[in-house]
Scaffold this motif. Sequence first.
Motif, short mmCIF file in Angstrom:
data_model
loop_
_atom_site.label_atom_id
_atom_site.label_comp_id
_atom_site.label_asym_id
_atom_site.label_seq_id
_atom_site.Cartn_x
_atom_site.Cartn_y
_atom_site.Cartn_z
N SER A 91 0.86 -1.18 0.00
CA SER A 91 0.00 0.00 0.00
C SER A 91 0.90 1.23 0.00
O SER A 91 1.78 1.36 0.85
N PHE A 92 0.68 2.09 -0.98
CA PHE A 92 1.46 3.32 -1.08
C PHE A 92 0.49 4.47 -1.30
O PHE A 92 -0.32 4.43 -2.22
N ASN A 93 0.56 5.46 -0.44
CA ASN A 93 -0.35 6.61 -0.48
C ASN A 93 -1.81 6.17 -0.49
O ASN A 93 -2.65 6.73 -1.20
N ILE A 135 -0.02 -6.09 9.81
CA ILE A 135 -0.81 -4.95 9.33
C ILE A 135 -0.90 -3.88 10.42
O ILE A 135 -1.19 -4.17 11.57
N ASN A 136 -0.66 -2.64 10.04
CA ASN A 136 -0.78 -1.48 10.91
C ASN A 136 -2.24 -1.18 11.20
O ASN A 136 -3.12 -1.69 10.50
N VAL A 137 -2.50 -0.30 12.14
CA VAL A 137 -3.88 0.10 12.44
C VAL A 137 -4.52 0.82 11.25
O VAL A 137 -5.74 0.83 11.11
N ASP A 138 -3.71 1.39 10.36
CA ASP A 138 -4.24 2.08 9.18
C ASP A 138 -4.51 1.13 8.01
O ASP A 138 -4.89 1.56 6.93
N GLY A 139 -4.31 -0.18 8.23
CA GLY A 139 -4.59 -1.17 7.20
C GLY A 139 -3.47 -1.41 6.20
O GLY A 139 -3.64 -2.15 5.24
N LYS A 140 -2.32 -0.81 6.43
CA LYS A 140 -1.17 -0.98 5.54
C LYS A 140 -0.19 -1.97 6.17
O LYS A 140 -0.18 -2.15 7.39
N PRO A 141 0.66 -2.57 5.35
CA PRO A 141 1.71 -3.42 5.93
C PRO A 141 2.55 -2.63 6.95
O PRO A 141 2.86 -1.46 6.73
N PHE A 142 2.89 -3.29 8.06
CA PHE A 142 3.66 -2.66 9.14
C PHE A 142 5.13 -2.64 8.75
O PHE A 142 5.90 -3.53 9.06
N ARG A 143 5.50 -1.61 8.02
CA ARG A 143 6.86 -1.50 7.50
C ARG A 143 7.85 -1.19 8.62
O ARG A 143 7.46 -0.77 9.70
N TRP A 144 9.11 -1.43 8.32
CA TRP A 144 10.16 -1.19 9.30
C TRP A 144 10.10 0.26 9.77
O TRP A 144 9.84 1.18 9.01
N GLN A 145 10.37 0.45 11.05
CA GLN A 145 10.30 1.77 11.65
C GLN A 145 11.71 2.35 11.75
O GLN A 145 12.62 1.72 12.25
N MET A 146 11.85 3.56 11.24
CA MET A 146 13.15 4.21 11.18
C MET A 146 13.16 5.46 12.07
O MET A 146 12.13 6.05 12.34
N LYS A 147 14.38 5.82 12.51
CA LYS A 147 14.56 7.00 13.34
C LYS A 147 15.82 7.71 12.88
O LYS A 147 16.83 7.06 12.59
N LYS A 148 15.73 9.03 12.77
CA LYS A 148 16.91 9.81 12.39
C LYS A 148 17.77 10.03 13.63
O LYS A 148 17.29 10.45 14.67
N LEU A 164 3.47 -7.46 2.05
CA LEU A 164 3.09 -8.67 2.77
C LEU A 164 3.80 -9.86 2.12
O LEU A 164 4.03 -9.87 0.91
N PRO A 165 4.13 -10.89 2.90
CA PRO A 165 4.75 -12.09 2.31
C PRO A 165 3.74 -12.86 1.45
O PRO A 165 2.57 -12.96 1.80
N LEU A 166 4.23 -13.38 0.34
CA LEU A 166 3.39 -14.20 -0.54
C LEU A 166 3.66 -15.66 -0.25
O LEU A 166 4.80 -16.06 -0.03
N VAL A 167 2.59 -16.47 -0.28
CA VAL A 167 2.69 -17.88 0.05
C VAL A 167 2.07 -18.69 -1.08
O VAL A 167 0.97 -18.36 -1.55
N ALA A 168 2.77 -19.72 -1.52
CA ALA A 168 2.23 -20.68 -2.49
C ALA A 168 2.79 -22.05 -2.12
O ALA A 168 3.95 -22.16 -1.71
N LYS A 169 1.96 -23.07 -2.24
CA LYS A 169 2.41 -24.43 -1.90
C LYS A 169 2.74 -25.20 -3.17
O LYS A 169 2.04 -25.12 -4.18
#
Length: 181
Positions: A91-93, A135-148, A164-169
């Motif tokens: 999810s982007f923007n 998934i974040n509370v905003d419904g997007k993947p919980f991406r890595w958190q960065m700090k300056k 999100l990870p993709l799964v296929a058997k």
Amino acid sequence: FNNHWKSKRGRGNEKSRISIAKRLKYRILHEKNHRKDTHIIVLGDLNSSYTEEPMRTLNTTGDKKEMLGVSNNLLYNLWYEVPYDKRWESSFNGIRNTLSHILISDSLFKQYGFHYVDRSFYAAGQGGSEKDTLINVDGKPFRWQMKKLFSKVIHIGKGYSDHLPLVAKFEYTEKPRYTRQ
């Protein structure tokens, strides 16, 4: 073939992804010309939706009938296995998309030997217990958190990915399975 193609941001990146798709297509054709029943799996962050030009360049399809029977040079995009509203892993923007893919060759549609397990594909995190983690509370993947930290950006040990990870058997079966109709 594991891939990570150029992002959608930046000038000329679409041309770059198309160029990479062409090179990959020729490599796949080379492998298939050498041995028609070669198993091909293309996966990774291709930074292209399943409907965009780089996917068409790779000869992808969502039609299973095209994958059955005689050998061909198509790649089946597993996104066509899931309902339209579940076709997303990033999810982007606020726009959900299918930038990561698993594409498989016709040889993996047999029901014996090494083969894809029909309808086993999904994006982990859209539901189930992993949703709370991925998934974040905003419904997007919980991406890595960065700090300056001064002039550096560091990972603070939280988050996972913007996809999100993709799964296929896949499985191996000695003999063909027969089903009654």
